[in-house]
Design an enzyme around this catalytic site. Structure first.
Site, mmCIF file in Angstrom:
data_model
loop_
_atom_site.group_PDB
_atom_site.id
_atom_site.type_symbol
_atom_site.label_atom_id
_atom_site.label_comp_id
_atom_site.label_asym_id
_atom_site.label_seq_id
_atom_site.Cartn_x
_atom_site.Cartn_y
_atom_site.Cartn_z
ATOM 1 N N ASN A 7 0.973 -1.262 0.001
ATOM 2 C CA ASN A 7 -0.007 -0.035 -0.069
ATOM 3 C C ASN A 7 0.720 1.325 -0.062
ATOM 4 O O ASN A 7 1.431 1.585 0.852
ATOM 5 C CB ASN A 7 -0.664 -0.026 1.353
ATOM 6 C CG ASN A 7 -1.602 1.199 1.277
ATOM 7 O OD1 ASN A 7 -2.023 2.096 0.400
ATOM 8 N ND2 ASN A 7 -2.288 1.552 2.772
ATOM 9 N N LYS A 9 0.133 4.019 -0.268
ATOM 10 C CA LYS A 9 -0.408 5.357 0.386
ATOM 11 C C LYS A 9 -0.269 6.744 -0.666
ATOM 12 O O LYS A 9 -0.379 6.536 -1.769
ATOM 13 C CB LYS A 9 -0.023 5.645 1.837
ATOM 14 C CG LYS A 9 0.037 4.511 2.675
ATOM 15 C CD LYS A 9 0.123 4.698 4.146
ATOM 16 C CE LYS A 9 0.494 3.547 4.858
ATOM 17 N NZ LYS A 9 0.118 3.876 6.389
ATOM 18 N N HIS A 91 -9.695 1.128 4.494
ATOM 19 C CA HIS A 91 -8.304 1.310 5.488
ATOM 20 C C HIS A 91 -8.837 2.475 6.706
ATOM 21 O O HIS A 91 -9.428 3.351 6.457
ATOM 22 C CB HIS A 91 -7.284 1.906 4.592
ATOM 23 C CG HIS A 91 -5.948 1.881 5.034
ATOM 24 N ND1 HIS A 91 -5.644 2.909 6.079
ATOM 25 C CD2 HIS A 91 -4.796 1.093 4.874
ATOM 26 C CE1 HIS A 91 -4.027 2.592 6.422
ATOM 27 N NE2 HIS A 91 -4.059 1.495 5.770
ATOM 28 N N GLU A 93 -7.010 4.906 7.520
ATOM 29 C CA GLU A 93 -6.772 6.284 7.056
ATOM 30 C C GLU A 93 -7.826 6.792 6.490
ATOM 31 O O GLU A 93 -8.026 8.171 6.518
ATOM 32 C CB GLU A 93 -5.419 6.244 6.455
ATOM 33 C CG GLU A 93 -4.168 5.889 7.367
ATOM 34 C CD GLU A 93 -3.036 5.591 6.673
ATOM 35 O OE1 GLU A 93 -2.797 5.585 5.316
ATOM 36 O OE2 GLU A 93 -1.907 5.191 7.381
ATOM 37 N N GLU A 158 -5.602 -4.890 10.487
ATOM 38 C CA GLU A 158 -4.650 -3.990 10.810
ATOM 39 C C GLU A 158 -5.080 -3.277 12.036
ATOM 40 O O GLU A 158 -5.801 -2.288 12.136
ATOM 41 C CB GLU A 158 -4.618 -2.739 9.786
ATOM 42 C CG GLU A 158 -4.474 -3.491 8.154
ATOM 43 C CD GLU A 158 -3.701 -2.412 7.546
ATOM 44 O OE1 GLU A 158 -2.432 -2.743 7.150
ATOM 45 O OE2 GLU A 158 -4.292 -1.328 6.919
ATOM 46 N N GLY A 164 2.280 2.256 10.701
ATOM 47 C CA GLY A 164 3.174 3.316 10.531
ATOM 48 C C GLY A 164 3.875 3.624 11.965
ATOM 49 O O GLY A 164 4.662 4.687 11.944
ATOM 50 N N SER A 196 3.192 -2.219 10.391
ATOM 51 C CA SER A 196 4.650 -2.143 10.565
ATOM 52 C C SER A 196 5.092 -3.682 10.373
ATOM 53 O O SER A 196 6.104 -3.855 10.918
ATOM 54 C CB SER A 196 4.882 -1.735 11.926
ATOM 55 O OG SER A 196 4.376 -0.475 12.267
HETATM 56 C C1 PEP Z 1 -0.818 0.089 5.897
HETATM 57 O O1 PEP Z 1 -0.543 1.293 5.319
HETATM 58 O O2 PEP Z 1 -1.826 -0.419 5.737
HETATM 59 C C2 PEP Z 1 0.313 -0.230 6.782
HETATM 60 C C3 PEP Z 1 0.163 -1.495 7.238
HETATM 61 O O3 PEP Z 1 1.421 0.532 6.828
HETATM 62 P P1 PEP Z 1 2.762 0.031 7.569
HETATM 63 O O4 PEP Z 1 3.088 -1.103 7.148
HETATM 64 O O5 PEP Z 1 3.750 1.550 7.117
HETATM 65 O O6 PEP Z 1 2.438 0.266 8.981
#
Ligand code: PEP
Length: 238
Positions: A7, A9, A91, A93, A158, A164, A196
């Site tokens: 992803n 982003k 997501h 976000e 998630e 992040g 992460s």
């Molecule tokens: C994500 O954006 O879905 C995500 C898991 O980000 P990160 O791996 O940077 O934590």
């Protein structure tokens, strides 16, 4: 077969096609499906770069309607037309930053299926919800409210507090949620872990029972790291 999804982003310019070219050049990782979800501006360009290869291209969001007066939005049909095969919906976000409800996420997932895309439906608790012991009830509510009625889909668990931040749940915590989620889904539905995931922790996270792959943010922008995560999947042969 594990599914490893990048992803991107809101990162990436036309020059970022080099990331996908590197993944294509590296060749398939046996036992692993690779999917890259760039910003919508790059879907067509990356799909062209990945055509005929082992790398699939997806998107990060879609509108429920197939077309119409929705300035700034993008229909699932447009993403399919640009070469996407999957689309992330719900997501955190977007749930948090754009006030997306479970009902809207479900409509987006159904729209994705209508367009022939596989929706990747994200769920996960906030830190406050985990600390209040509400993780499983939050996840149950999100599953009940945001999955499409039928058809093919992928779920990504998630934890919001792991995205992040460099923090990850313990393998036991991941196992608890994934077993809970898997028991509520049609047999064979992939359940990805996201939050992460890095080359250093991927092996442990991907080996947890009922983990069918990873949704990777930051580490998906570096081909070496993304490929190292893919190679850490159980049964992967790079
Ligand atoms: C994500 O954006 O879905 C995500 C898991 O980000 P990160 O791996 O940077 O934590």
């Amino acid at each position: 077969m594990q599914l490893i999804v990048g992803n991107w982003k809101m990162h990436g310019r036309l020059a970022s096609v080099a990331i996908v070219e590197a993944l294509v050049r590296a060749g398939p990782v046996e036992g692993v499906e690779l999917l890259v979800c760039p910003p919508a501006t790059l879907v067509a360009r990356l799909a062209e770069a990945a055509r005929g290869s082992h790398v699939a291209i997806g998107a990060q969001d879609c509108h429920p309607a197939p077309e119409g007066p929705f300035t700034g939005d993008i229909a699932a049909e447009m993403l399919a037309d640009a070469g996407a095969t999957h689309v992330i919906v719900g997501h955190s976000e977007r749930r948090i930053g754009h006030a997306e409800t479970d009902a809207l996420v479900r409509d987006k997932a159904s729209a994705a299926q209508r367009a022939g895309l596989v929706p990747i439906v994200c769920i996960g608790e906030t830190l406050a919800e985990r600390e209040a012991g509400e993780t499983l009830s939050v996840v149950a509510r999100q599953l009940a409210g945001s999955l499409p009625e039928t058809g093919r889909f992928v779920v990504a668990y998630e934890p919001v507090w792991a995205i992040g931040t460099g923090r990850t749940p313990t393998p036991e915590q991941v196992a608890e949620v994934h077993a809970f989620v898997a028991a509520r889904l049609p047999e064979g539905t992939p359940v990805l872990y996201g939050g992460s995931v890095k080359p250093e922790n991927a092996r442990g996270l991907l080996a947890v029972p009922h983990v069918g792959g990873a949704l990777v943010g930051g580490a998906s922008l570096t081909p070496r790291d993304f490929l190292a995560i893919a190679a850490a999947a159980p049964g992967a042969i790079a």
